[in-house]
Design an enzyme around this catalytic site. Sequence first.
Site, short mmCIF file in Angstrom:
data_model
loop_
_atom_site.label_atom_id
_atom_site.label_comp_id
_atom_site.label_asym_id
_atom_site.label_seq_id
_atom_site.Cartn_x
_atom_site.Cartn_y
_atom_site.Cartn_z
N LEU A 153 -29.57 5.93 -24.26
CA LEU A 153 -29.02 5.31 -23.06
C LEU A 153 -28.62 6.36 -22.03
O LEU A 153 -28.82 6.17 -20.82
CB LEU A 153 -27.82 4.44 -23.44
N ARG A 159 -10.30 7.54 -19.93
CA ARG A 159 -10.43 6.10 -20.06
C ARG A 159 -9.41 5.36 -19.20
O ARG A 159 -9.69 4.27 -18.69
CB ARG A 159 -10.27 5.67 -21.52
N CYS A 181 -1.61 -1.51 7.41
CA CYS A 181 -0.69 -0.38 7.30
C CYS A 181 -0.44 0.29 8.65
O CYS A 181 0.60 0.92 8.84
CB CYS A 181 -1.22 0.63 6.30
N HIS A 194 0.84 -1.20 0.00
CA HIS A 194 0.00 0.00 0.00
C HIS A 194 0.88 1.25 0.00
O HIS A 194 2.10 1.19 0.16
CB HIS A 194 -0.94 -0.02 1.20
N TRP A 244 -16.14 13.23 -36.48
CA TRP A 244 -15.56 13.82 -35.28
C TRP A 244 -16.11 15.20 -34.99
O TRP A 244 -15.93 16.13 -35.78
CB TRP A 244 -14.04 13.90 -35.40
N LEU A 253 -12.72 1.79 -28.59
CA LEU A 253 -12.84 1.85 -27.12
C LEU A 253 -11.58 1.34 -26.42
O LEU A 253 -11.66 0.63 -25.42
CB LEU A 253 -14.07 1.07 -26.64
N CYS A 284 -5.23 1.22 6.57
CA CYS A 284 -6.00 0.02 6.87
C CYS A 284 -5.53 -0.60 8.18
O CYS A 284 -4.36 -0.49 8.57
CB CYS A 284 -5.90 -1.00 5.73
N GLU A 297 1.34 3.71 2.09
CA GLU A 297 2.11 4.00 3.29
C GLU A 297 3.41 3.21 3.33
O GLU A 297 4.48 3.75 3.66
CB GLU A 297 1.27 3.67 4.54
#
Length: 345
Positions: free
Chosen positions: A285, A195, A95, A56, A181, A215, A86, A58
């Site tokens: 959508l 993305r 951590c 992690h 475009w 995509l 955590c 830390e």
Amino acid sequence: MPTEQDQTDEEFMRLAIAEGRKGLGVTLPNPPVGAVITDGREILGKGWHQKAGEAHAEVNAIRDAVERHGAEAIRGKTLYVSLEPCSTEGRTPPCVKAVFDAGLARVVIGCRDPNPAHAGAGITELNLAGVEVKSSVCEDEAKRLVRFFAKHITTGRPYVIAKTAMTLDGRTTLPAEHGQWISSPQSREDVQRLRRQIDAILVGGETLRVDNPKLTLRGEYADGREQPLRVVLTAEKNLPEDHHLFTDEFSDRTEVFYGASLSKTLDKLGGRGITSVLLESGGRLFSHGIANGLIDEAVFYIAPIIGGGEKRVMPGDGAMANLEDMFITRVGPDLRVSGLITKFD
């Protein structure tokens, strides 16, 4: 009135949050987290969570500081971390133990763990061990960093960002003779940055048929992470099998949901550990998502064009929402408008 210490804490916390942003898109299903260790004047070490199952933030910051300055140099110093450390053992040790072992005297936290089962536990353990704790520093920025994880851990569903490009008159297509475009090359590069942060990209069947999108992440944006899952939501099974999503080198990252609602699809994706979805679909959508409270955030790329094509951002079914906490920036010739979607009063 903020004190000098408050200002110093905010300065170092923003550096920790900047470290955490490096983990956006690569820590699934964990949240991105950043950390820095300081002596109050300079940074002794810094780190970020790079992959689930690995150290992690830390721990990485402690390792960096020890490597650069030695273990004794960080004893009694301050750790700034964007998310509450955590306190339970999972794929890595807790951590809070690393903090104790390093001898850090003070921990400054951006925001609490959004997981209801763990929220506040790390702070309690630090306090009981005599470590000074200060929390909620740059809290809004820290919460924004972990918003995908927070939505998923509290609802089981992924955080949904709807992205679209449109003309000034709200059209999402141009007349056929002007090409496909609307947005500028600069905006399309900005979409790559967006993305890269996301676990999955979702489109409708019509978008797939008409636009034949890829995509994918390309160039530097694909470095160090798996391609996002590409999800197609459609009511009809006559999808063109020769399109990119089914024939390119990432075809194994394409999944089709036939006849499922957007709500059910999000439930299924969330159940598989998907924490964030980028909706890159058409107006129907998008409008459905708005009307049913399924979209958390929207990003609009508005091109300086008047008189676009036939299709509009909203097809006119009465769906309405507010856009709050807006960010408006210039991207090439376009305006990028983003914000949180909330219910229209």
